[in-house]
Design a protein around this motif. Sequence first.
Motif, mmCIF file in Angstrom:
data_model
loop_
_atom_site.group_PDB
_atom_site.id
_atom_site.type_symbol
_atom_site.label_atom_id
_atom_site.label_comp_id
_atom_site.label_asym_id
_atom_site.label_seq_id
_atom_site.Cartn_x
_atom_site.Cartn_y
_atom_site.Cartn_z
ATOM 1 N N LEU A 10 10.213 5.830 11.708
ATOM 2 C CA LEU A 10 9.140 6.683 11.239
ATOM 3 C C LEU A 10 8.164 5.861 10.401
ATOM 4 C CD1 LEU A 10 10.894 9.963 10.005
ATOM 5 C CD2 LEU A 10 9.512 9.687 12.055
ATOM 6 N N GLY A 11 6.898 6.163 10.527
ATOM 7 C CA GLY A 11 5.890 5.627 9.632
ATOM 8 C C GLY A 11 5.433 6.731 8.690
ATOM 9 N N PHE A 12 5.142 6.377 7.456
ATOM 10 C CA PHE A 12 4.795 7.400 6.464
ATOM 11 C C PHE A 12 3.758 6.868 5.492
ATOM 12 C CE2 PHE A 12 5.337 8.851 2.087
ATOM 13 C CZ PHE A 12 5.133 10.221 2.233
ATOM 14 N N SER A 35 0.862 -1.177 0.000
ATOM 15 C CA SER A 35 0.000 0.000 0.000
ATOM 16 C C SER A 35 0.903 1.233 0.000
ATOM 17 C CB SER A 35 -0.911 -0.006 1.231
ATOM 18 O OG SER A 35 -0.134 0.152 2.414
ATOM 19 N N ASN A 36 0.372 2.362 0.444
ATOM 20 C CA ASN A 36 1.181 3.576 0.532
ATOM 21 C C ASN A 36 1.937 3.692 1.846
ATOM 22 O OD1 ASN A 36 0.606 4.652 -2.010
ATOM 23 N ND2 ASN A 36 -1.262 5.634 -1.306
ATOM 24 N N PHE A 37 1.848 2.689 2.707
ATOM 25 C CA PHE A 37 2.523 2.778 4.000
ATOM 26 C C PHE A 37 3.992 2.389 3.867
ATOM 27 C CE2 PHE A 37 3.690 1.915 8.353
ATOM 28 C CZ PHE A 37 3.024 2.909 9.044
ATOM 29 N N VAL A 38 4.848 3.213 4.466
ATOM 30 C CA VAL A 38 6.300 3.045 4.407
ATOM 31 C C VAL A 38 6.856 3.176 5.816
ATOM 32 C CG1 VAL A 38 8.460 3.988 3.471
ATOM 33 C CG2 VAL A 38 6.372 4.048 2.089
ATOM 34 N N VAL A 39 7.890 2.410 6.120
ATOM 35 C CA VAL A 39 8.626 2.576 7.366
ATOM 36 C C VAL A 39 10.030 3.067 7.031
ATOM 37 C CG1 VAL A 39 9.696 1.394 9.324
ATOM 38 C CG2 VAL A 39 7.332 0.885 8.700
#
Length: 247
Positions: A161-163, A142-146
């Motif tokens: 960080l979560g983004f 998905s659009n979730f990045v760590v």
Amino acid sequence: GGYVSGVDAQLRVLGYRYIGFDSFSVARAVKFVSNGSAELLPGEYAGDTFLFDVTPLGFALGDGGIPGTIGSAPILWAPDDSFLSYVFGYGAARSIRDRNDGQGVNIGDIFEGLVLLGDTEYFIQDINGLGLSDDAMIVSHSNFVVALDFDFRTLSLSSLLGFFPGIIPDHPNRGLPLLDIFPELATVDIDFISSLASVDGYLYMTLRGSDGTFLFGARDPSVIPESTPALLLLTALPYLARRKSGI
């Protein structure tokens, strides 16, 4: 001299091998075929060309020198083996995922805080708007990045960080501390996040630390409509499972 980097859902086996002899050998990205030979993947490259990972749909991520320059950049190959692009134009990348929405792939850089989500690039910033450096971007489907922020002087993980775009309203490039999004992670000594996946609206992370290896799962905040940190605390349904080292 061959190294297998991944196999896609069509059972294409991709990797790289060294061609030549001794000090004159160079690495080249290849597809291994059933008769034992290896076919070079197309593209014009300078110096060594590596292939690091393959998605189930067949997108392949590697790295190689850019002709006419002294630099190198991540390389993306299509499922039909064709050369797609030098992703970002510089840097290095190791994280790749097929997008759940079918709109290409997500790719994460390992040094510059840079991600490609479908067809859009983002320079991820911290909560204060400062750019990231020495950070590994781990992407999901998905659009979730760590973002893993490393202090190479001490070889330690200094922050997480979560983004996803807009996680902080009016600041599409800024991320939040991961513990603000998932406070349950405060119970785990996290040294590294080795894998990230988004499946059916849920986010899964494989965590490694001094206490062993953990699997964490919760609602994927990037697919919750109009999500905010406060809303996430009300809607997240986390679980934490521990697998001791060596088991």
